[in-house]
Design a protein around this motif. Sequence first.
Motif, PDB file in Angstrom:
ATOM      1  N   PHE A 323       0.666  -1.262  -0.010  1.00 38.95           N
ATOM      2  CA  PHE A 323      -0.034  -0.061  -0.049  1.00 38.95           C
ATOM      3  C   PHE A 323       0.887   1.353   0.181  1.00 38.95           C
ATOM      4  CE2 PHE A 323      -1.989   3.398   2.274  1.00 38.95           C
ATOM      5  CZ  PHE A 323      -3.331   3.567   1.390  1.00 38.95           C
ATOM      6  N   LEU A 324       1.898   1.225   0.884  1.00 40.58           N
ATOM      7  CA  LEU A 324       2.652   2.528   0.882  1.00 40.58           C
ATOM      8  C   LEU A 324       3.545   2.483  -0.626  1.00 40.58           C
ATOM      9  CD1 LEU A 324       4.412   1.987   4.546  1.00 40.58           C
ATOM     10  CD2 LEU A 324       2.911   3.738   3.740  1.00 40.58           C
ATOM     11  N   MET A 325       3.939   1.513  -1.132  1.00 40.90           N
ATOM     12  CA  MET A 325       4.498   1.685  -2.344  1.00 40.90           C
ATOM     13  C   MET A 325       3.694   2.148  -3.447  1.00 40.90           C
ATOM     14  SD  MET A 325       7.229  -1.011  -4.291  1.00 40.90           S
ATOM     15  CE  MET A 325       8.092  -0.533  -5.707  1.00 40.90           C
ATOM     16  N   ALA A 326       2.385   1.877  -3.228  1.00 39.62           N
ATOM     17  CA  ALA A 326       1.501   2.404  -4.342  1.00 39.62           C
ATOM     18  C   ALA A 326       1.122   3.545  -4.202  1.00 39.62           C
ATOM     19  CB  ALA A 326       0.110   1.534  -4.221  1.00 39.62           C
ATOM     20  N   SER A 327       1.152   4.309  -2.687  1.00 44.24           N
ATOM     21  CA  SER A 327       1.225   5.475  -2.515  1.00 44.24           C
ATOM     22  C   SER A 327       2.154   6.561  -3.116  1.00 44.24           C
ATOM     23  CB  SER A 327       0.845   5.736  -0.758  1.00 44.24           C
ATOM     24  OG  SER A 327       0.731   7.170  -0.694  1.00 44.24           O
ATOM     25  N   ALA A 328       3.487   5.975  -2.805  1.00 43.60           N
ATOM     26  CA  ALA A 328       4.612   6.715  -3.109  1.00 43.60           C
ATOM     27  C   ALA A 328       4.676   6.598  -4.903  1.00 43.60           C
ATOM     28  CB  ALA A 328       5.815   5.888  -2.983  1.00 43.60           C
ATOM     29  N   ALA A 329       4.176   5.527  -5.489  1.00 44.19           N
ATOM     30  CA  ALA A 329       4.161   5.818  -6.897  1.00 44.19           C
ATOM     31  C   ALA A 329       3.206   6.461  -7.343  1.00 44.19           C
ATOM     32  CB  ALA A 329       3.722   4.310  -7.361  1.00 44.19           C
ATOM     33  N   ASN A 330       2.292   6.645  -6.852  1.00 44.31           N
ATOM     34  CA  ASN A 330       0.962   7.589  -7.223  1.00 44.31           C
ATOM     35  C   ASN A 330       1.502   9.130  -7.030  1.00 44.31           C
ATOM     36  OD1 ASN A 330      -1.755   8.843  -7.656  1.00 44.31           O
ATOM     37  ND2 ASN A 330      -1.822   8.995  -5.323  1.00 44.31           N
ATOM     38  N   SER A 331       2.219   9.452  -5.928  1.00 39.65           N
ATOM     39  CA  SER A 331       2.842  10.743  -5.623  1.00 39.65           C
ATOM     40  C   SER A 331       3.737  11.077  -6.616  1.00 39.65           C
ATOM     41  CB  SER A 331       3.279  10.872  -4.253  1.00 39.65           C
ATOM     42  OG  SER A 331       2.024  10.690  -3.252  1.00 39.65           O
ATOM     43  N   THR A 332       4.405  10.230  -7.297  1.00 38.25           N
ATOM     44  CA  THR A 332       5.491  10.382  -8.315  1.00 38.25           C
ATOM     45  C   THR A 332       4.961  10.182  -9.963  1.00 38.25           C
ATOM     46  OG1 THR A 332       6.579   8.064  -7.927  1.00 38.25           O
ATOM     47  CG2 THR A 332       7.517  10.027  -6.921  1.00 38.25           C
ATOM     48  N   CYS A 333       3.711  10.337  -9.819  1.00 40.27           N
ATOM     49  CA  CYS A 333       3.040  10.037 -11.216  1.00 40.27           C
ATOM     50  C   CYS A 333       3.368   8.820 -11.936  1.00 40.27           C
ATOM     51  CB  CYS A 333       3.289  11.299 -12.048  1.00 40.27           C
ATOM     52  SG  CYS A 333       2.668  12.615 -11.431  1.00 40.27           S
ATOM     53  N   GLN A 334       3.643   7.729 -10.978  1.00 42.96           N
ATOM     54  CA  GLN A 334       3.643   6.424 -11.679  1.00 42.96           C
ATOM     55  C   GLN A 334       2.629   5.362 -11.547  1.00 42.96           C
ATOM     56  OE1 GLN A 334       8.133   4.572 -10.925  1.00 42.96           O
ATOM     57  NE2 GLN A 334       8.174   6.034  -9.345  1.00 42.96           N
ATOM     58  N   TYR A 335       1.515   5.909 -12.262  1.00 40.69           N
ATOM     59  CA  TYR A 335       0.158   5.468 -12.067  1.00 40.69           C
ATOM     60  C   TYR A 335       0.216   3.971 -12.441  1.00 40.69           C
ATOM     61  CZ  TYR A 335      -0.994  10.580 -11.786  1.00 40.69           C
ATOM     62  OH  TYR A 335      -0.876  11.742 -11.527  1.00 40.69           O
ATOM     63  N   ASP A 336       0.695   3.726 -13.545  1.00 40.34           N
ATOM     64  CA  ASP A 336       0.800   2.180 -13.712  1.00 40.34           C
ATOM     65  C   ASP A 336       1.219   1.272 -12.907  1.00 40.34           C
ATOM     66  OD1 ASP A 336      -0.493   2.911 -16.190  1.00 40.34           O
ATOM     67  OD2 ASP A 336       1.334   2.580 -17.209  1.00 40.34           O
ATOM     68  N   GLU A 337       2.355   1.737 -12.366  1.00 41.74           N
ATOM     69  CA  GLU A 337       3.119   0.827 -11.073  1.00 41.74           C
ATOM     70  C   GLU A 337       2.234   1.035  -9.904  1.00 41.74           C
ATOM     71  OE1 GLU A 337       5.769  -1.447  -9.326  1.00 41.74           O
ATOM     72  OE2 GLU A 337       5.880  -0.728 -11.569  1.00 41.74           O
ATOM     73  N   ALA A 338       1.730   1.899  -9.632  1.00 40.55           N
ATOM     74  CA  ALA A 338       0.818   2.114  -8.446  1.00 40.55           C
ATOM     75  C   ALA A 338      -0.587   1.116  -8.477  1.00 40.55           C
ATOM     76  CB  ALA A 338       0.204   3.422  -8.356  1.00 40.55           C
ATOM     77  N   GLU A 339      -0.989   1.089  -9.812  1.00 36.20           N
ATOM     78  CA  GLU A 339      -2.227   0.298 -10.050  1.00 36.20           C
ATOM     79  C   GLU A 339      -1.825  -1.169 -10.098  1.00 36.20           C
ATOM     80  OE1 GLU A 339      -4.535   1.247 -13.544  1.00 36.20           O
ATOM     81  OE2 GLU A 339      -4.410   3.505 -13.050  1.00 36.20           O
ATOM     82  N   LEU A 340      -0.631  -1.491 -10.386  1.00 36.95           N
ATOM     83  CA  LEU A 340      -0.030  -2.997 -10.186  1.00 36.95           C
ATOM     84  C   LEU A 340       0.088  -3.334  -8.580  1.00 36.95           C
ATOM     85  CD1 LEU A 340       2.704  -3.367 -12.892  1.00 36.95           C
ATOM     86  CD2 LEU A 340       0.353  -4.395 -12.920  1.00 36.95           C
ATOM     87  N   MET A 341       0.418  -2.573  -7.906  1.00 37.12           N
ATOM     88  CA  MET A 341       0.576  -2.735  -6.601  1.00 37.12           C
ATOM     89  C   MET A 341      -0.861  -2.984  -5.874  1.00 37.12           C
ATOM     90  SD  MET A 341       3.818  -2.808  -5.458  1.00 37.12           S
ATOM     91  CE  MET A 341       4.236  -3.670  -6.816  1.00 37.12           C
ATOM     92  N   LEU A 342      -1.782  -2.051  -6.201  1.00 35.59           N
ATOM     93  CA  LEU A 342      -3.001  -2.196  -5.662  1.00 35.59           C
ATOM     94  C   LEU A 342      -3.984  -3.449  -6.171  1.00 35.59           C
ATOM     95  CD1 LEU A 342      -4.234   1.490  -5.895  1.00 35.59           C
ATOM     96  CD2 LEU A 342      -3.230   0.374  -3.922  1.00 35.59           C
ATOM     97  N   GLN A 343      -3.547  -3.675  -7.429  1.00 31.28           N
ATOM     98  CA  GLN A 343      -4.307  -4.933  -8.101  1.00 31.28           C
ATOM     99  C   GLN A 343      -3.737  -6.012  -7.158  1.00 31.28           C
ATOM    100  OE1 GLN A 343      -6.675  -5.244 -10.001  1.00 31.28           O
ATOM    101  NE2 GLN A 343      -7.038  -3.079 -10.552  1.00 31.28           N
ATOM    102  N   LYS A 344      -2.421  -6.114  -6.741  1.00 29.78           N
ATOM    103  CA  LYS A 344      -1.886  -7.460  -6.046  1.00 29.78           C
ATOM    104  C   LYS A 344      -2.633  -7.510  -4.692  1.00 29.78           C
ATOM    105  CE  LYS A 344       0.817  -9.837  -7.131  1.00 29.78           C
ATOM    106  NZ  LYS A 344       0.923 -11.147  -7.724  1.00 29.78           N
ATOM    107  N   ILE A 345      -3.046  -6.250  -4.023  1.00 24.19           N
ATOM    108  CA  ILE A 345      -3.673  -6.355  -2.730  1.00 24.19           C
ATOM    109  C   ILE A 345      -4.946  -6.598  -3.028  1.00 24.19           C
ATOM    110  CG2 ILE A 345      -4.531  -4.680  -0.864  1.00 24.19           C
ATOM    111  CD1 ILE A 345      -1.833  -2.814  -1.192  1.00 24.19           C
ATOM    112  N   PHE A 346      -5.746  -6.494  -3.925  1.00 19.36           N
ATOM    113  CA  PHE A 346      -7.047  -6.730  -4.265  1.00 19.36           C
ATOM    114  C   PHE A 346      -7.214  -8.219  -4.369  1.00 19.36           C
ATOM    115  CE2 PHE A 346      -7.751  -2.533  -6.430  1.00 19.36           C
ATOM    116  CZ  PHE A 346      -7.724  -1.805  -5.394  1.00 19.36           C
ATOM    117  N   GLU A 347      -6.075  -8.778  -5.053  1.00 20.20           N
ATOM    118  CA  GLU A 347      -5.983 -10.198  -5.110  1.00 20.20           C
ATOM    119  C   GLU A 347      -5.528 -10.994  -4.009  1.00 20.20           C
ATOM    120  OE1 GLU A 347      -2.966 -13.320  -7.530  1.00 20.20           O
ATOM    121  OE2 GLU A 347      -3.136 -11.193  -8.117  1.00 20.20           O
TER     122      GLU A 347
END
Length: 491
Positions: A323-347
């Motif tokens: 979750f924290l890595m997705a948050s950091a990726a979002n804040s650095t505009c790495q949206y695809d990477e953030a979504e991959l992290m979150l999809q793993k959490i959903f899974e």
Amino acid sequence: MQWADSTALDVIHTILSDTMGSCMFFVGTYRNNEVQVDHDLFDLIEKLEISNVPTTKVSLAGLDQEDLNTMISDALCLYPRICKSLSFIVYQKTKGNPFFVLEFMQSLQSRGLLQYNSHQKRWVWNEDITRGEEITNNVLHLLSSKMNGLSDNVQTLLKAMACFGTSTNESVIGYLSESEVYAGVRNGLEGALHDGYIEKDGEGYLKFVHDKVREAAYNLIPDSDKKQFHYDLGKALYSITDGKDVGDTIFLPIASQINHGKEWIMKDKDFSICIAELNMKAGKKAIDGCDHKTAYSYLGAAVSLLPEDHWESHYVLSLRIYFLMASAANSTCQYDEAELMLQKIFEKARCLDDQLPSYLLMSQILQAQSKVKAVYDTCAAILKQLGESIPETYTPSLASQKIKGTLSAYEEVGDKWFQGEETVDKTLHTTLQFYRAITFASFFCKSHSMVVYFSCNAVQLSLQKGICKHTPMSLLQFTAVATNGDNAVLC
């Protein structure tokens, strides 16, 4: 500023180009021989000019030959005409760089090429040998050679500090001195201060007097040993501070050093989990300090240290790191990477409660990309799972009745409701956040009546279950639709 990354320079541009009446005098410096034509610094200068920000450029050159001769004359207590031959050589070697001049002169004196002659009662020098000395492009070699003659304790201190960067909190050196291997760094600190390699500031930090000194100190470590030196340094600090409440100034340097030795960390499964937790703490601290790029690096290290079965063996830790890595990726505009992290959490998440923070973050990521329909669909699906009703359509007449009903409910509880204690109901906190997001999204992709429906539902929910920190935003959104009708502008 030659070391600043694009994120830092963007922040500077945002602050300086603010047109809302803020006043700031900003001084930025850089070495023109350390930046290329494609450096982000020049983009900043161009953007400031486009934004009509008044700028003044000042070029600082080295001392000219005459001023250098005056300085050497004063230092040696000799007439300027006598020093001209020496100052000419020094100028040719250093190009008038004051720091280089000082180091070069000290080097000449320490090797007997510049010495005081008691018979002549003046300083004398060997022009032929001095003229053959090299320095202009090799001040690092000069400094490193000088440092090689220092005591082992001073050298160890300088190498350790160089690994931490241009400055180090003194408490880090204090903890390091408790280690058997680095026990002499306290004495080394006194020697380094005495010799003028480092200095103390008024806030408990030690810093190199010049970045070239730090670079020379770092060069004392052979390239083949650098990774091992960093790792050993971090592991020594970790062993000393493990289990102690040492504060942020310690665990951040520990993480940055010990991460150099991933191949050694991974040999011990239990130790790798400890270091993953350390990197997670460092990443969280960096996020709190708005240094999201650094946070992403720490959290990436944390992910890489997790075992293959980490979602089963270390579920809570995995959840927090991703979750924290997705948050950091979002804040650095790495949206695809953030979504991959979150999809793993959903899974991998075991229940809806564990997924909710990630769905909230996902809605923010989608909103940042102007995907308002996706924001709406995401929030609607979650609100349904939280027991909220989401109609397909909502008529204007129903919306009008909804506003009146909400106002009546508010009048029944009165202002005392808003002055009450904050509720600890976590479901309310979460539900209001989703309502806030879906209200905003529906303003762009649904009818005005749907906007009314969601904003009223959020307020009614707070009226029923109590207030929380998200209630004011719900009231603000409701006020917008209740007072401005179809012309509402939602925050």
